[in-house]
Motif scaffolding. Structure first.
Motif, PDB file in Angstrom:
ATOM      1  N   LEU A 334       0.558  -0.989  -0.406  1.00 57.56           N
ATOM      2  CA  LEU A 334      -0.083  -0.393  -0.081  1.00 57.56           C
ATOM      3  C   LEU A 334       0.792   1.349   0.033  1.00 57.56           C
ATOM      4  O   LEU A 334       0.890   2.675  -0.889  1.00 57.56           O
ATOM      5  N   LEU A 335       1.825   0.997   0.821  1.00 58.65           N
ATOM      6  CA  LEU A 335       2.787   2.621   0.920  1.00 58.65           C
ATOM      7  C   LEU A 335       3.590   2.199  -0.593  1.00 58.65           C
ATOM      8  O   LEU A 335       4.094   3.462  -0.797  1.00 58.65           O
ATOM      9  N   GLU A 336       3.695   1.524  -1.636  1.00 62.50           N
ATOM     10  CA  GLU A 336       4.453   1.564  -2.529  1.00 62.50           C
ATOM     11  C   GLU A 336       3.168   2.060  -3.918  1.00 62.50           C
ATOM     12  O   GLU A 336       3.634   3.174  -4.420  1.00 62.50           O
ATOM     13  N   ALA A 337       2.155   2.217  -3.636  1.00 60.94           N
ATOM     14  CA  ALA A 337       0.932   2.644  -4.478  1.00 60.94           C
ATOM     15  C   ALA A 337       0.689   3.641  -4.298  1.00 60.94           C
ATOM     16  O   ALA A 337       0.544   5.078  -5.502  1.00 60.94           O
ATOM     17  N   ALA A 338       1.202   4.922  -2.959  1.00 61.19           N
ATOM     18  CA  ALA A 338       0.812   5.574  -2.447  1.00 61.19           C
ATOM     19  C   ALA A 338       2.157   6.383  -3.184  1.00 61.19           C
ATOM     20  O   ALA A 338       2.284   7.743  -2.860  1.00 61.19           O
ATOM     21  N   GLU A 339       3.283   5.400  -3.172  1.00 60.59           N
ATOM     22  CA  GLU A 339       4.854   6.074  -3.675  1.00 60.59           C
ATOM     23  C   GLU A 339       4.712   6.599  -4.913  1.00 60.59           C
ATOM     24  O   GLU A 339       4.814   7.788  -5.832  1.00 60.59           O
ATOM     25  N   LEU A 340       3.826   5.555  -5.863  1.00 63.88           N
ATOM     26  CA  LEU A 340       4.181   5.275  -7.175  1.00 63.88           C
ATOM     27  C   LEU A 340       2.149   6.975  -7.619  1.00 63.88           C
ATOM     28  O   LEU A 340       2.591   6.993  -8.476  1.00 63.88           O
ATOM     29  N   ASP A 341       1.400   7.210  -7.293  1.00 62.42           N
ATOM     30  CA  ASP A 341       0.440   7.740  -7.062  1.00 62.42           C
ATOM     31  C   ASP A 341       0.254   9.225  -6.111  1.00 62.42           C
ATOM     32  O   ASP A 341      -0.389   8.071  -5.097  1.00 62.42           O
ATOM     33  N   SER A 342       1.016   9.597  -6.469  1.00 65.31           N
ATOM     34  CA  SER A 342       0.341  11.208  -5.383  1.00 65.31           C
ATOM     35  C   SER A 342      -0.815  10.787  -5.256  1.00 65.31           C
ATOM     36  O   SER A 342      -1.433  11.716  -4.584  1.00 65.31           O
ATOM     37  N   PHE A 344      -3.292   8.668  -5.457  1.00 63.53           N
ATOM     38  CA  PHE A 344      -3.735   7.797  -4.318  1.00 63.53           C
ATOM     39  C   PHE A 344      -3.226   8.601  -3.251  1.00 63.53           C
ATOM     40  O   PHE A 344      -3.890   8.084  -2.080  1.00 63.53           O
ATOM     41  N   ALA A 345      -2.638   8.693  -2.988  1.00 64.85           N
ATOM     42  CA  ALA A 345      -1.801   9.160  -1.279  1.00 64.85           C
ATOM     43  C   ALA A 345      -2.545  10.039  -0.360  1.00 64.85           C
ATOM     44  O   ALA A 345      -2.980  10.050   0.114  1.00 64.85           O
ATOM     45  N   GLU A 346      -3.122  11.099  -1.440  1.00 66.98           N
ATOM     46  CA  GLU A 346      -3.712  12.410  -1.214  1.00 66.98           C
ATOM     47  C   GLU A 346      -5.300  11.980  -0.916  1.00 66.98           C
ATOM     48  O   GLU A 346      -5.441  12.183   0.764  1.00 66.98           O
ATOM     49  N   LYS A 347      -5.672  10.822  -1.829  1.00 69.46           N
ATOM     50  CA  LYS A 347      -6.843  11.044  -1.494  1.00 69.46           C
ATOM     51  C   LYS A 347      -7.483  10.082   0.528  1.00 69.46           C
ATOM     52  O   LYS A 347      -7.922  10.139   0.706  1.00 69.46           O
ATOM     53  N   TYR A 348      -6.464   9.303   0.254  1.00 69.43           N
ATOM     54  CA  TYR A 348      -6.318   8.275   1.286  1.00 69.43           C
ATOM     55  C   TYR A 348      -5.520   8.301   2.524  1.00 69.43           C
ATOM     56  O   TYR A 348      -5.233   7.257   3.253  1.00 69.43           O
ATOM     57  N   GLY A 349      -4.721  10.031   2.145  1.00 71.11           N
ATOM     58  CA  GLY A 349      -4.000  10.346   3.280  1.00 71.11           C
ATOM     59  C   GLY A 349      -2.433   9.633   3.935  1.00 71.11           C
ATOM     60  O   GLY A 349      -2.242  10.332   5.324  1.00 71.11           O
ATOM     61  N   LEU A 350      -2.129   9.300   2.703  1.00 72.53           N
ATOM     62  CA  LEU A 350      -1.743   8.580   2.926  1.00 72.53           C
ATOM     63  C   LEU A 350       0.744   9.764   2.677  1.00 72.53           C
ATOM     64  O   LEU A 350       1.419   9.174   2.150  1.00 72.53           O
ATOM     65  N   SER A 351       0.042  10.518   1.745  1.00 71.46           N
ATOM     66  CA  SER A 351       0.845  11.763   1.364  1.00 71.46           C
ATOM     67  C   SER A 351       2.316  11.662   2.346  1.00 71.46           C
ATOM     68  O   SER A 351       3.529  11.895   1.456  1.00 71.46           O
ATOM     69  N   THR A 356       8.004   5.358   3.053  1.00 70.36           N
ATOM     70  CA  THR A 356       7.769   5.184   4.589  1.00 70.36           C
ATOM     71  C   THR A 356       8.885   4.200   5.071  1.00 70.36           C
ATOM     72  O   THR A 356       8.497   2.847   3.568  1.00 70.36           O
ATOM     73  N   GLU A 357       9.824   3.920   5.260  1.00 71.26           N
ATOM     74  CA  GLU A 357      11.070   2.764   5.832  1.00 71.26           C
ATOM     75  C   GLU A 357      10.376   1.459   6.948  1.00 71.26           C
ATOM     76  O   GLU A 357      10.243   2.295   8.217  1.00 71.26           O
ATOM     77  N   LEU A 358       9.402   0.669   7.130  1.00 70.56           N
ATOM     78  CA  LEU A 358       9.187   0.343   7.980  1.00 70.56           C
ATOM     79  C   LEU A 358       9.990  -1.064   8.185  1.00 70.56           C
ATOM     80  O   LEU A 358      10.902  -1.783   7.846  1.00 70.56           O
TER      81      LEU A 358
END
Length: 762
Positions: A334-342, A344-351, A356-358
């Motif tokens: 899911l973090l990879e998807a947020a990094e690939l698509d801004s 998507f990251a903004e829509k779901y509050g992941l910007s 982030t390194e887990l």
């Protein structure tokens, strides 16, 4: 009139003698101890019923004893009546029950659903057998050895399943056997033998019985370390019993708490090598029924699910290593998807979290060997399993949706070996990891998975990358399965009380993981009791456990947590397997843990959004420590204290009763009119001297004169004047009668003292 009084007195004596028959009482105790094994909650009812039926049957046996020929026919008729009852009960019990009465009888009760008709059948069989043999070997042909064999039958019934008989029954049976032996060896008169001063002889016997029971319970028992293998396996039904259980489990697609109650044996199932205790999973259940208090499987829980869902996430494989899951794998996707698509990251509050390194916990290894001779369908999978790296199984396996490894073509054999890599729950105790998980805990989580699926698919098709392919597989399958979770794994039966409690506990929680930890800890702080000996009624279920009884085993705790989690919107399922926590004193075969039948355990798994399935432990585990502390010796000692205290109170009451009853009588009678008082005095004197009501007042006076040397003929005449002549007595006559009573009472006291003195000197 005289004959009528005599008949009434004879009938009264007969009833008193037969109702207080020690043989009858002992038979009722034997039956109660046996039936406690089959249904502990009804043991007292079975005992009382055995006493009533036994009284009737013993009267038939008395008739048989006097009329040999006709009596034999009567016994045959009685036996046929009992057999008819057994046959009727077996027929009724088999109507809606999956196994026959014979299999039910041979199978351990703690792995079976209770069947009242089968239990009634076994009760009737034991009852006619016990009543017959106990009566015959005491009243007809006394044989101490046969009575001993009868005495050990209840212990054998418990022993065959390694179950401990309740302490109270051990003491009652032991004392009853000793008293019965004393009675028929020393106190039982017949046509040739008359026992004199029977009451006086009974007193030391009663004192001996009390001392025997108390000493047996109170004297400390030495701890003995010895190899009992030969003794315990000399007559062993373990393998036969285990095969019966295995046979039943072949058809098992439901589960209930009964397999966790009672005393399971210590048959080794697996040996393992690991660096820490672990929880092993062997089955999952998705649907709970409040009416039957049982879980049943859905497609996702067994091998049927392999081809039923439109996804290839779980598939067959025939070589290792094979990936089961990966700690934080879904989170990373899911973090990879947020990094690939801004967007998507903004829509779901992941910007702010993109990139982030887990912190992923290090993997550890578990090696486990099967020691059970029965073949199984599922391998034991450790909690947080990442992959199966090796196995001795050389046929095709399958990894199904509930995270279980399944023997697809044939069962795993008795000597199979498995090696797993596993992680730990430490993932959630890292602040950065928790921040990501909390951000992914959204009400539109299902839509977020679908959007991430599209993003990763597009990235995969544009530029092939091994990591991207893997992330897409993870998101695609999770997106497909989450709809299934929402459809089936949020059902809590619309139970309002469970809903209200779950929301009351978790309303202040900020995330699903926090809610899960609150629910997990709820049982530790609110008076819940872990008790493997507790047997529920047919009407009890998860609701009654949560709000009324608060007593149960791991099944109840896990079930309650699953339903509460579902009530607050967390998909959850009930799982079964084993607690791998028993360490071997010396590493055997390179193994340092053993898993036995007693390690069987039920626990919940909850779906944490953004991570996946997480195992929890709501069961109050210190209850196991309490059980060890509550050993048979400790129970016996506590029972001994109770019995000794009660016995001392009884003996003290018996010693004080003559004096107390005398003073109570004087106090009561002096408040009555002279006519009432004279009647009370004459009846009291007859009671003290053992004179039946069939005697006239003058006959009673003569017997009292012979017994005590005291003349109460004047009081007897006053009795006749008042009762038969209708003459009203005065206070002076009342006082004269009281003087006669006191003289006789004192004379009887002196007689008892002299008798005891003679017994001591003889």
């Amino acid at each position: 009139m005289y004959e009528t009084e005599k008949n009434r007195s004879g009938m009264k004596d007969l009833m008193l003698r037969t109702l207080l028959d020690p043989v009858l009482i002992y038979a009722a105790v034997v039956m109660m101890s046996i039936m406690y094994h089959y249904r502990s909650s009804l043991a007292i009812v079975y005992g009382i019923t055995a006493y009533i039926i036994g009284w009737i049957v013993f009267r038939v046996f008395d008739f048989i004893n006097k009329h040999k020929l006709i009596g034999s026919a009567a016994y045959i008729a009685l036996f046929v009546l009992f057999i008819f009852g057994v046959q009727f009960s077996v027929t009724e019990g088999s109507a809606d029950y999956p196994i026959s009465w014979g299999i039910w009888f041979l199978t351990p009760q703690d792995v079976l659903e209770y069947n009242k008709w089968y239990t009634l059948a076994i009760y009737l069989l034991f009852l006619i057998f016990m009543l017959s043999v106990i009566y015959y070997f005491t009243r007809v042909r006394y044989r101490i050895f046969m009575n001993f064999l009868i005495f050990i039958i209840p212990f054998a019934i418990y022993g065959k399943e390694y179950e401990k008989m309740p302490t109270i029954f051990i003491i009652l049976l032991s004392v009853g056997y000793v008293l019965l032996m004393v009675y028929f060896r020393q106190l039982h008169g017949d046509e040739k033998t008359v026992v004199v001063a029977r009451d006086e002889v009974w007193k030391p016997v009663a004192v001996y019985a009390v001392i025997f029971a108390a000493a047996a319970a109170l004297v400390p028992k030495p701890a003995i370390e010895a190899d009992r293998t030969v003794l315990e396996t000399l007559i062993s039904a373990d393998q036969f019993t285990d095969r019966l259980v295995a046979m039943l489990n072949v058809f098992r697609d439901t589960t209930s708490s009964q397999q966790f109650t009672g005393n399971l044996d210590n048959t080794p199932l697996y040996y393992a090598r690991a660096s820490e205790p672990l929880r092993l999973k062997t089955s999952t259940f998705s649907t709970y029924d409040f009416d039957t208090d049982s879980w049943s499987i859905l497609e996702m829980d067994d091998d049927a699910s392999i081809n039923s869902l439109d996804t290839t996430f779980k598939d067959r494989f025939d070589e290792t290593p094979y990936q089961i899951a990966s700690a934080g794998e879904l989170t990373q996707a899911l973090l990879e998807a947020a990094e690939l698509d801004s967007d998507f990251a903004e829509k779901y509050g992941l910007s702010a979290l993109a990139g982030t390194e887990l912190t992923i916990p290090a993997q550890k290894e578990l090696s486990i060997y099967s020691a059970y001779y029965e073949e199984t369908q599922f391998a034991p999978v450790p909690q947080y399993a990442q992959e199966m790296t090796d196995t001795s199984y050389d046929k095709q396996m399958a990894l199904i949706y509930s995270g279980l490894v399944y023997a697809a073509d044939s069962k795993f054999s008795s000597d199979e070996r498995f090696t797993f890599n596993y992680s730990s729950e430490n993932f959630f105790y890292n602040d950065a990891n928790r921040a990501v998980i909390d951000a992914l805990d959204r009400s539109d989580y299902g839509q977020m998975l679908e959007d991430a699926d599209d993003i990763l698919w597009n990235a995969y098709t544009e530029e092939y990358d091994d990591d991207m392919v893997h992330y897409w597989y993870v998101i695609r399958d999770e997106s497909n399965l989450y709809g299934y979770y929402e459809q089936y794994l949020l059902d809590y039966g619309e139970n309002q009380r469970i809903y209200d409690l779950a929301h009351e506990l978790t309303d202040s929680a900020a995330s699903n993981f926090e809610k899960a930890k609150i629910l997990e800890g709820y049982f530790y702080k609110n008076g819940y009791i872990y008790d493997t000996s507790y047997l529920k009624t047919s009407k009890e279920n998860a609701e009654s456990f949560l709000f009324e009884t608060k007593t149960g085993v791991c099944y109840e705790y896990a079930t309650a947590m699953v339903l509460m989690a579902r009530a607050v919107g967390i998909p959850a399922r009930y799982c079964e397997g084993y607690n791998m926590s028993e360490e071997l004193e010396n590493d055997q075969y390179g193994m340092n843990y053993v898993v036995t039948s007693r390690s069987a355990h039920g626990f919940p798994e909850l779906y944490i959004k953004g991570y996946g399935w997480v195992s929890f432990e709501p069961t109050i585990t210190d209850g196991l420590v309490m059980q060890n502390e509550d050993s048979a010796t400790n129970k016996l000692s506590r029972a001994g204290i109770i019995i000794l205290t009660a016995a001392l109170l009884v003996i003290l009451s018996a010693l004080l009763y003559p004096s107390v009853s005398h003073k109570v009588f004087l106090f009561t009678a002096r408040k009555r009119t002279p006519d009432q008082a004279i009647i009370m005095i004459i009846r009291r004197l007859c009671l003290l001297c053992g004179i039946s009501s069939a005697n006239t007042s003058q006959e009673a006076a003569r017997k009292i004169m012979q017994m005590t040397g005291k003349d109460i003929s004047s009081s007897a005449s006053l009795f006749d004047k008042s009762v038969y002549g209708g003459i009203v007595l005065n206070e002076a006559e009342k006082e004269m009668a009281f003087n006669d009573y006191i003289e006789v009472y004192n004379a009887l006291k002196e007689l008892r003292k002299n008798r005891r003195r003679k017994l001591r000197n003889s």
